[in-house]
Scaffold this motif. Structure first.
Motif, PDB file in Angstrom:
ATOM      1  N   ASN A  71      38.841  45.373  37.468  1.00 28.56           N
ATOM      2  CA  ASN A  71      37.944  45.920  38.063  1.00 28.56           C
ATOM      3  C   ASN A  71      37.949  45.374  39.517  1.00 28.56           C
ATOM      4  O   ASN A  71      37.177  45.975  40.333  1.00 28.56           O
ATOM      5  N   LEU A  72      38.467  44.328  39.969  1.00 31.12           N
ATOM      6  CA  LEU A  72      38.578  43.758  41.188  1.00 31.12           C
ATOM      7  C   LEU A  72      39.861  44.039  41.728  1.00 31.12           C
ATOM      8  O   LEU A  72      40.898  43.782  40.951  1.00 31.12           O
ATOM      9  N   GLY A  73      39.982  43.933  42.894  1.00 33.77           N
ATOM     10  CA  GLY A  73      41.258  43.644  43.564  1.00 33.77           C
ATOM     11  C   GLY A  73      41.966  42.425  43.218  1.00 33.77           C
ATOM     12  O   GLY A  73      41.497  41.511  42.923  1.00 33.77           O
ATOM     13  N   VAL A  74      43.278  42.391  43.333  1.00 28.79           N
ATOM     14  CA  VAL A  74      44.093  41.214  43.200  1.00 28.79           C
ATOM     15  C   VAL A  74      43.486  40.255  44.143  1.00 28.79           C
ATOM     16  O   VAL A  74      43.454  38.894  43.854  1.00 28.79           O
ATOM     17  N   GLU A  75      43.514  40.356  45.469  1.00 32.33           N
ATOM     18  CA  GLU A  75      43.004  39.716  46.392  1.00 32.33           C
ATOM     19  C   GLU A  75      41.941  38.925  46.163  1.00 32.33           C
ATOM     20  O   GLU A  75      41.422  37.670  46.357  1.00 32.33           O
ATOM     21  N   LYS A  76      40.728  39.754  45.687  1.00 33.53           N
ATOM     22  CA  LYS A  76      39.374  39.244  45.330  1.00 33.53           C
ATOM     23  C   LYS A  76      39.346  38.009  44.286  1.00 33.53           C
ATOM     24  O   LYS A  76      38.877  37.361  44.180  1.00 33.53           O
ATOM     25  N   MET A 133      52.989  37.884  32.886  1.00 32.62           N
ATOM     26  CA  MET A 133      51.777  37.191  33.066  1.00 32.62           C
ATOM     27  C   MET A 133      51.596  37.002  34.474  1.00 32.62           C
ATOM     28  O   MET A 133      52.309  37.177  35.561  1.00 32.62           O
ATOM     29  N   ASP A 134      50.489  37.232  34.879  1.00 33.65           N
ATOM     30  CA  ASP A 134      49.890  37.182  36.210  1.00 33.65           C
ATOM     31  C   ASP A 134      49.361  35.812  36.886  1.00 33.65           C
ATOM     32  O   ASP A 134      49.703  35.678  38.071  1.00 33.65           O
ATOM     33  N   ILE A 135      49.262  35.007  35.896  1.00 42.31           N
ATOM     34  CA  ILE A 135      48.468  33.685  36.374  1.00 42.31           C
ATOM     35  C   ILE A 135      48.586  32.665  35.482  1.00 42.31           C
ATOM     36  O   ILE A 135      48.247  32.901  34.219  1.00 42.31           O
ATOM     37  N   LEU A 136      49.019  31.347  35.800  1.00 44.08           N
ATOM     38  CA  LEU A 136      49.130  30.385  34.847  1.00 44.08           C
ATOM     39  C   LEU A 136      48.019  29.320  35.291  1.00 44.08           C
ATOM     40  O   LEU A 136      47.928  28.777  36.303  1.00 44.08           O
ATOM     41  N   ILE A 137      46.948  29.008  34.427  1.00 48.30           N
ATOM     42  CA  ILE A 137      45.846  28.260  34.532  1.00 48.30           C
ATOM     43  C   ILE A 137      45.910  26.943  33.835  1.00 48.30           C
ATOM     44  O   ILE A 137      46.160  26.911  32.722  1.00 48.30           O
ATOM     45  N   GLY A 138      45.749  25.768  34.554  1.00 50.95           N
ATOM     46  CA  GLY A 138      45.727  24.539  33.862  1.00 50.95           C
ATOM     47  C   GLY A 138      44.442  24.328  32.899  1.00 50.95           C
ATOM     48  O   GLY A 138      43.442  24.929  33.158  1.00 50.95           O
ATOM     49  N   LEU A 174      36.743  35.571  36.099  1.00 53.83           N
ATOM     50  CA  LEU A 174      37.936  36.278  36.816  1.00 53.83           C
ATOM     51  C   LEU A 174      37.995  37.632  36.101  1.00 53.83           C
ATOM     52  O   LEU A 174      38.847  38.395  36.863  1.00 53.83           O
ATOM     53  N   GLY A 175      37.143  37.957  35.212  1.00 49.85           N
ATOM     54  CA  GLY A 175      37.315  39.254  34.476  1.00 49.85           C
ATOM     55  C   GLY A 175      37.523  39.334  32.943  1.00 49.85           C
ATOM     56  O   GLY A 175      37.322  38.096  32.564  1.00 49.85           O
ATOM     57  N   TRP A 176      38.088  40.093  32.588  1.00 55.58           N
ATOM     58  CA  TRP A 176      38.191  40.249  30.863  1.00 55.58           C
ATOM     59  C   TRP A 176      39.788  39.753  30.591  1.00 55.58           C
ATOM     60  O   TRP A 176      40.663  40.132  31.357  1.00 55.58           O
ATOM     61  N   VAL A 177      39.933  39.036  29.401  1.00 57.05           N
ATOM     62  CA  VAL A 177      41.419  38.753  29.174  1.00 57.05           C
ATOM     63  C   VAL A 177      41.529  39.096  27.771  1.00 57.05           C
ATOM     64  O   VAL A 177      40.315  38.926  26.844  1.00 57.05           O
ATOM     65  N   LEU A 178      42.673  39.488  27.379  1.00 56.70           N
ATOM     66  CA  LEU A 178      43.142  39.963  26.220  1.00 56.70           C
ATOM     67  C   LEU A 178      43.684  38.785  25.475  1.00 56.70           C
ATOM     68  O   LEU A 178      44.731  38.382  26.116  1.00 56.70           O
ATOM     69  N   ALA A 179      43.583  38.185  24.222  1.00 57.45           N
ATOM     70  CA  ALA A 179      44.046  37.096  23.722  1.00 57.45           C
ATOM     71  C   ALA A 179      44.187  37.187  21.990  1.00 57.45           C
ATOM     72  O   ALA A 179      43.277  38.087  21.569  1.00 57.45           O
TER      73      ALA A 179
END
Length: 156
Positions: free
Chosen positions: A60-65, A1-6, A33-38
């Motif tokens: 497509n974007l760097g993690v920082e961006k 998991m890269d990020i947990l969003i409320g 933020l880009g494409w998500v697979l679900a």
């Protein structure tokens, strides 16, 4: 998991654009933020007797961006100036919402404005109730149907 969003932010990230990958419901969803697979992944992809699920991320974007974009969105939602009505609503909810023994919410309904605006509504309501009671006393069949309706309504 890269990020947990409320949930308060999640729905604002969803964009138009969804690609269904199979009949089972696996899909790609475009977000800010880009494409998500679900969706579910059938066990046939994993092979027999395998309990491992793998998640791959294509960026497509760097993690920082991506994080910078995420925090921009997050700051926007947190820094929104709330109106007096919104502040009152949040205050009312935090102070007036309770739960009963059955875990049901009990909420006092706020009245906007001056209570004197209600006028003589209590007296009018009492007169109407007495009028209905007199009418029902004169018609036993109507009274029976009325009581049946009220019982059903109460049960619902």
């Amino acid at each position: 998991m890269d990020i947990l969003i409320g949930n308060n932010v999640f729905w604002n990230l969803i964009s138009v654009g969804q690609v269904k990958l199979n009949e089972e419901g696996l899909l790609l969803q475009k977000t800010r933020l880009g494409w998500v697979l679900a969706g579910p992944m059938p066990n046939s992809y994993l092979g027999p007797k395998t309990n491992v699920v793998q998640c791959n991320l294509i960026q497509n974007l760097g993690v920082e961006k991506q994080f910078a974009k995420f925090w921009e969105l997050e700051e926007h939602f947190n820094n929104k100036v709330k109106s007096n009505e919104e502040k009152f609503c949040e205050s009312h909810f935090s102070h007036m919402v309770k739960r009963d023994a059955n875990c049901r919410f009990i909420v006092t309904i706020p009245f906007k404005g001056d209570l004197s605006q209600l006028g003589d509504s209590k007296e009018i309501a009492e007169r109407r109730l007495l009028n209905i009671e007199r009418k029902l006393q004169g018609n036993p069949q109507l009274k029976s149907e009325y009581l049946k309706f009220l019982t059903e309504y109460s049960d619902l």
